[in-house]
Design a protein around this motif. Sequence first.
Motif, PDB file in Angstrom:
ATOM      1  N   ILE A  78       3.280  -4.358  -4.233  1.00 61.28           N
ATOM      2  CA  ILE A  78       2.572  -3.518  -3.301  1.00 61.28           C
ATOM      3  C   ILE A  78       3.679  -3.534  -2.746  1.00 61.28           C
ATOM      4  O   ILE A  78       3.849  -3.988  -1.740  1.00 61.28           O
ATOM      5  CB  ILE A  78       1.945  -4.222  -2.050  1.00 61.28           C
ATOM      6  N   LEU A  79       3.888  -2.577  -2.292  1.00 56.63           N
ATOM      7  CA  LEU A  79       4.952  -1.802  -1.145  1.00 56.63           C
ATOM      8  C   LEU A  79       4.030  -1.509   0.226  1.00 56.63           C
ATOM      9  O   LEU A  79       3.384  -0.463   0.404  1.00 56.63           O
ATOM     10  CB  LEU A  79       5.736  -0.909  -1.715  1.00 56.63           C
ATOM     11  N   LEU A  80       4.380  -1.921   0.928  1.00 56.24           N
ATOM     12  CA  LEU A  80       3.710  -1.959   2.303  1.00 56.24           C
ATOM     13  C   LEU A  80       4.742  -1.365   3.087  1.00 56.24           C
ATOM     14  O   LEU A  80       5.611  -1.286   3.399  1.00 56.24           O
ATOM     15  CB  LEU A  80       3.599  -3.392   2.696  1.00 56.24           C
ATOM     16  N   LEU A  81       3.815  -0.429   3.694  1.00 50.00           N
ATOM     17  CA  LEU A  81       4.843   0.450   4.792  1.00 50.00           C
ATOM     18  C   LEU A  81       4.005   0.739   6.176  1.00 50.00           C
ATOM     19  O   LEU A  81       2.922   0.576   6.431  1.00 50.00           O
ATOM     20  CB  LEU A  81       4.665   1.713   3.877  1.00 50.00           C
ATOM     21  N   TYR A  82       5.103   0.457   6.897  1.00 56.50           N
ATOM     22  CA  TYR A  82       3.876   0.014   8.441  1.00 56.50           C
ATOM     23  C   TYR A  82       5.326   0.537   9.502  1.00 56.50           C
ATOM     24  O   TYR A  82       5.950   0.012   9.321  1.00 56.50           O
ATOM     25  CB  TYR A  82       3.312  -1.203   8.500  1.00 56.50           C
ATOM     26  N   SER A  83       4.556   1.192  10.556  1.00 55.28           N
ATOM     27  CA  SER A  83       5.684   1.206  11.872  1.00 55.28           C
ATOM     28  C   SER A  83       5.218   0.077  12.546  1.00 55.28           C
ATOM     29  O   SER A  83       4.096  -0.364  13.441  1.00 55.28           O
ATOM     30  CB  SER A  83       4.660   2.377  12.513  1.00 55.28           C
ATOM     31  N   PRO A  84       6.509  -0.352  13.102  1.00 54.74           N
ATOM     32  CA  PRO A  84       6.657  -1.802  13.871  1.00 54.74           C
ATOM     33  C   PRO A  84       6.632  -0.977  15.529  1.00 54.74           C
ATOM     34  O   PRO A  84       7.301  -0.825  16.375  1.00 54.74           O
ATOM     35  CB  PRO A  84       7.852  -2.315  14.108  1.00 54.74           C
ATOM     36  N   ASP A  85       5.058  -0.344  15.664  1.00 49.48           N
ATOM     37  CA  ASP A  85       4.917  -0.494  16.908  1.00 49.48           C
ATOM     38  C   ASP A  85       5.050  -1.645  18.158  1.00 49.48           C
ATOM     39  O   ASP A  85       5.741  -1.180  19.416  1.00 49.48           O
ATOM     40  CB  ASP A  85       3.497   0.891  17.034  1.00 49.48           C
ATOM     41  N   THR A  86       4.508  -2.510  18.378  1.00 50.02           N
ATOM     42  CA  THR A  86       4.978  -3.782  18.144  1.00 50.02           C
ATOM     43  C   THR A  86       5.483  -5.049  18.253  1.00 50.02           C
ATOM     44  O   THR A  86       4.968  -5.281  17.091  1.00 50.02           O
ATOM     45  CB  THR A  86       3.605  -3.899  19.777  1.00 50.02           C
ATOM     46  N   LYS A  87       5.395  -5.711  18.691  1.00 53.13           N
ATOM     47  CA  LYS A  87       5.986  -6.634  18.796  1.00 53.13           C
ATOM     48  C   LYS A  87       4.900  -7.916  17.711  1.00 53.13           C
ATOM     49  O   LYS A  87       5.445  -8.775  17.013  1.00 53.13           O
ATOM     50  CB  LYS A  87       6.294  -7.981  19.229  1.00 53.13           C
ATOM     51  N   LEU A  88       4.344  -7.950  18.071  1.00 52.42           N
ATOM     52  CA  LEU A  88       2.383  -8.418  18.385  1.00 52.42           C
ATOM     53  C   LEU A  88       2.266  -8.367  16.931  1.00 52.42           C
ATOM     54  O   LEU A  88       1.615  -8.228  15.554  1.00 52.42           O
ATOM     55  CB  LEU A  88       1.643  -9.093  19.140  1.00 52.42           C
ATOM     56  N   PHE A  89       1.816  -6.380  16.667  1.00 52.20           N
ATOM     57  CA  PHE A  89       1.521  -5.448  15.945  1.00 52.20           C
ATOM     58  C   PHE A  89       2.499  -5.815  14.395  1.00 52.20           C
ATOM     59  O   PHE A  89       1.577  -6.245  12.931  1.00 52.20           O
ATOM     60  CB  PHE A  89       2.229  -4.142  15.921  1.00 52.20           C
ATOM     61  N   LYS A  90       3.868  -5.953  14.629  1.00 47.93           N
ATOM     62  CA  LYS A  90       4.804  -6.706  13.316  1.00 47.93           C
ATOM     63  C   LYS A  90       4.538  -8.058  12.962  1.00 47.93           C
ATOM     64  O   LYS A  90       4.199  -7.938  11.791  1.00 47.93           O
ATOM     65  CB  LYS A  90       5.569  -6.629  13.446  1.00 47.93           C
ATOM     66  N   GLU A  91       4.729  -8.841  13.359  1.00 49.35           N
ATOM     67  CA  GLU A  91       3.773 -10.489  13.079  1.00 49.35           C
ATOM     68  C   GLU A  91       2.517 -10.601  12.703  1.00 49.35           C
ATOM     69  O   GLU A  91       2.277 -11.070  12.175  1.00 49.35           O
ATOM     70  CB  GLU A  91       4.192 -11.159  14.423  1.00 49.35           C
ATOM     71  N   LEU A  92       1.876  -9.275  12.871  1.00 45.65           N
ATOM     72  CA  LEU A  92       0.275  -8.901  12.295  1.00 45.65           C
ATOM     73  C   LEU A  92       0.361  -8.712  10.615  1.00 45.65           C
ATOM     74  O   LEU A  92      -0.260  -9.450  10.134  1.00 45.65           O
ATOM     75  CB  LEU A  92      -0.699  -8.397  13.229  1.00 45.65           C
ATOM     76  N   GLN A  93       1.517  -8.174  10.945  1.00 47.09           N
ATOM     77  CA  GLN A  93       2.257  -7.494   8.811  1.00 47.09           C
ATOM     78  C   GLN A  93       2.978  -8.735   8.332  1.00 47.09           C
ATOM     79  O   GLN A  93       2.612  -8.544   7.277  1.00 47.09           O
ATOM     80  CB  GLN A  93       2.916  -6.125   9.220  1.00 47.09           C
ATOM     81  N   GLU A  94       3.262  -9.799   8.882  1.00 43.38           N
ATOM     82  CA  GLU A  94       3.520 -10.713   8.375  1.00 43.38           C
ATOM     83  C   GLU A  94       2.392 -11.260   8.664  1.00 43.38           C
ATOM     84  O   GLU A  94       2.367 -11.973   6.772  1.00 43.38           O
ATOM     85  CB  GLU A  94       4.730 -12.115   9.445  1.00 43.38           C
ATOM     86  N   SER A  95       1.325 -11.724   8.836  1.00 46.25           N
ATOM     87  CA  SER A  95       0.135 -12.414   8.208  1.00 46.25           C
ATOM     88  C   SER A  95      -0.524 -11.151   6.993  1.00 46.25           C
ATOM     89  O   SER A  95      -1.034 -12.254   6.196  1.00 46.25           O
ATOM     90  CB  SER A  95      -0.635 -12.425   9.192  1.00 46.25           C
ATOM     91  N   LEU A  96      -0.516 -10.476   6.922  1.00 41.67           N
ATOM     92  CA  LEU A  96      -1.276  -9.449   6.057  1.00 41.67           C
ATOM     93  C   LEU A  96      -0.276  -9.932   4.953  1.00 41.67           C
ATOM     94  O   LEU A  96      -1.068 -10.082   3.871  1.00 41.67           O
ATOM     95  CB  LEU A  96      -1.497  -8.384   6.028  1.00 41.67           C
ATOM     96  N   LYS A  97       0.388  -9.598   5.062  1.00 43.87           N
ATOM     97  CA  LYS A  97       1.441  -9.992   3.787  1.00 43.87           C
ATOM     98  C   LYS A  97       0.653 -11.286   3.186  1.00 43.87           C
ATOM     99  O   LYS A  97       1.006 -11.620   1.686  1.00 43.87           O
ATOM    100  CB  LYS A  97       2.940  -9.589   4.263  1.00 43.87           C
ATOM    101  N   SER A  98       1.653 -12.394   3.844  1.00 43.94           N
ATOM    102  CA  SER A  98       1.151 -13.295   3.749  1.00 43.94           C
ATOM    103  C   SER A  98      -0.354 -14.262   2.698  1.00 43.94           C
ATOM    104  O   SER A  98      -0.475 -14.437   1.526  1.00 43.94           O
ATOM    105  CB  SER A  98       0.940 -15.011   4.763  1.00 43.94           C
ATOM    106  N   PHE A  99      -1.004 -13.041   3.389  1.00 45.53           N
ATOM    107  CA  PHE A  99      -2.825 -13.185   3.007  1.00 45.53           C
ATOM    108  C   PHE A  99      -2.610 -12.394   1.418  1.00 45.53           C
ATOM    109  O   PHE A  99      -2.962 -12.712   0.470  1.00 45.53           O
ATOM    110  CB  PHE A  99      -3.710 -12.418   3.260  1.00 45.53           C
ATOM    111  N   LEU A 100      -2.467 -10.976   1.268  1.00 45.02           N
ATOM    112  CA  LEU A 100      -1.854 -10.469   0.209  1.00 45.02           C
ATOM    113  C   LEU A 100      -1.109 -11.192  -1.118  1.00 45.02           C
ATOM    114  O   LEU A 100      -1.262 -10.882  -1.980  1.00 45.02           O
ATOM    115  CB  LEU A 100      -1.260  -9.186   0.381  1.00 45.02           C
ATOM    116  N   ASP A 101      -0.018 -11.772  -0.329  1.00 48.31           N
ATOM    117  CA  ASP A 101       1.025 -13.111  -1.484  1.00 48.31           C
ATOM    118  C   ASP A 101      -0.231 -13.856  -1.847  1.00 48.31           C
ATOM    119  O   ASP A 101      -0.574 -13.866  -3.238  1.00 48.31           O
ATOM    120  CB  ASP A 101       1.803 -13.635  -0.435  1.00 48.31           C
TER     121      ASP A 101
END
Length: 571
Positions: free
Chosen positions: A366-389
Motif C-alpha cells: 500500500i502506498l499511503l498518501l496524506y497531507s500532514p495538516d496538523t501534528k496530531l493528524f500526522k501522528e494518526l497516520q502513523e497509527s493507521l500504518k501500524s494497524f495496516l502493517d
Amino acid sequence: MTRPKGFVWTILYCFGTAFGYQDDINCFSIIGESSWDLIIDHNATTSSLSVFVSESGPKTISCLQEQKNVEYRVSVLGDTESEIFVHPWIHMWQGKASSLVSDPPVFNYLIYGGRYRVEFARCDSNSCDQLVYSDYINIQSDLNPWCEPGNPLNQSIQSEVFPSSAAGLTGIFQFSFSPCSEIQSYDVANLSLYKSSTSENCGGTPLLIETVSLVKNVDGSANITYRTPELEGDYYYCVTVNLSHISCQLSSVSPPSVCSLQSVPIWIQSRPLLAVIFPFCRSHLECAWLYIVLMGSFILLLSVMLAVICVNCCDRRTRSKHIVRHDEVDFSGEVINLTARIPERRTWCELHTEWEDGGERARGKILLLYSPDTKLFKELQESLKSFLDLACHCDIYDLFDDALFDTIALDPADWLERFVDDQDVKIIVISSIGAYRRQMALQGQMPLNLPENSLLDGLFTSGLRFISTYPGLAGSGRVATARYEMLHLTEQSNSLLPPVGGDLNREFLIPTQLHEVFCWVHHLQPLDLMGKPWVNYHLELQLLQDALKLVRRDRTLIGPSPGIGNGLTMV
C-alpha cells in the motif's frame, strides 16, 4: 423460724455425722454467718439474684451429695414492705439436692427496691421444714418512674401498635412500648393469634400461641415484631400480646397498661387458582400480566383457527367452480444447477493464520498518501500504518518516511512510476482539508501562492499530481480514498474530486470499513468470510481509535497565514 447460730449447727452436723444422722438435717444449716455474702449475689445489671452453692464450703456440698435424692425448696423472701413484690413461682425453686449442686437457681425480676433474703427448706413427702435463712441484702429499685406503684402514669404508659400488613398468605404485626425496666434477655411476651370472619369479632379461641422475645430500640423503647406462618386466605387475623414482666404478674400491684396489647385485624387475601400451577401468582394483581398473556394467546389462536377455516372454505368454493382441470406446471424459465459447487466460507481467524504461520501468502503493498495538516493528524497516520502493517498484513510505503525520503527525494515522479508498475500495489489517499485544497490548487481553482517547481510544493502534492496525470492509473481500480469518521479535518465536504476521488474510485471510512480495505488489498469478498475481523487485533485497533480521539479533540485552525500561502504544513 430464725436461723440458729452457726457453731450450734456445726456441732449438730458433727454429731449427726458420727452417729449416722446426716441425712436428716438441712445441709445449709452448717454454713457460717460470714459465708452468705459469697453464696447470695445480686446482679444489678440483669436484675437477678444468684445462689452460688459452690461457695458454701466442702461440708455443705458433701452433705448435699449424700442427700442427692432429698427435695429442697429455695425461695426469695422480702421484709414486711417488700414481700408484696415477691412472686410465688418466679421467685421459688424446688428440686433434688443433686440439681441444686449441679445447676443452682437464679431468680430474675428483682427490680423493686427493698430488703430480701433467701430461704432454704428441706422437704419430705408431707411438708418442708428445717428452714434456713440467709442474711438480708438491700436492692435498689430498677423500675422506670412511670411504673412505680401508685404513680398515676402507670395506666397511661406510651405504647404504639403499628399498622399490620400482609405479604401473600402471611401477616406482619408490630408493637412498640415503653418498658417498666431495662430489657433483659429473659424478657419475653406470650403471643396469641386469632382468626375471624369479621373484623369486629377477632378473638375467642387462639389459633396459635407462641413466645417471642423483646427487642430494645435505640431510644430505649421495646419492640415486638411477629411474622405469621402461611395462613388460610379470606379471613381476618389479629394478635394479642401479654408481657412476662413481673409487674404484669404480681397480684399485689396494679399492672401497667402495656401488659396486654392487641393489634388491628388484618385481612389475608386467598391465592388465586393459578397459584397451584404458578407459585409466584400470590395475588390477582401480581398475575395481571399472566391473565393478559393468556387472553391474548387465546384470541390469537381463535383468530388463526377462524382464518384457516375461512381460507379453506373460500378455496373449496373457488375450486368447485372450475370444471376443466389442466395438468400444467408453472415454469419460470430459470435453470437451477443443483450440481454447482457452493463456495466454502472461511473465518477471519483462519484467514489471519495464513500470514501469522509464515506461509506462502504474499503481503499486500500500500502506498499511503496524506497531507500532514496538523501534528496530531500526522501522528494518526502513523497509527493507521501500524494497524495496516500488523492487522492487514501489508507493507506500507509512506513518502514522509525518513528511509524512503532519502531514496525518492531527488526525483519522486521517477520512483513512483517504477513503483506503480507492480500490479499488486494499491494506493490509498487520505481525504482531508489540506489534501482537498492542494487538489484544488493543482486544478487551478485555488492558488497556493508558491512559485512553480518550488521545493515547498511538498511530497504529497507531487504524489497527487502523479496519480492524476499517470495514464490509466486513476481508473484502474488500484486507487482508493479514505476518510476518518466524525473528524472535522476529513468531513464529507473535504472529499477529493475526480480523477482521484469521485464515483470512479472507492472511498473507505476509517475505522468502520477497515475490513473492506483488507479485502480490497488481498482480492477477497467480505461476504465470504465469517466471524469478527479483528478478534486477535483488539490492541492495534484500540491504539488507532485512541489516536483518532486525540485528533477529534484537537481544534487547531487550518487556514491561510502570512508567509505560507494556504497555512498548511509543508514537508
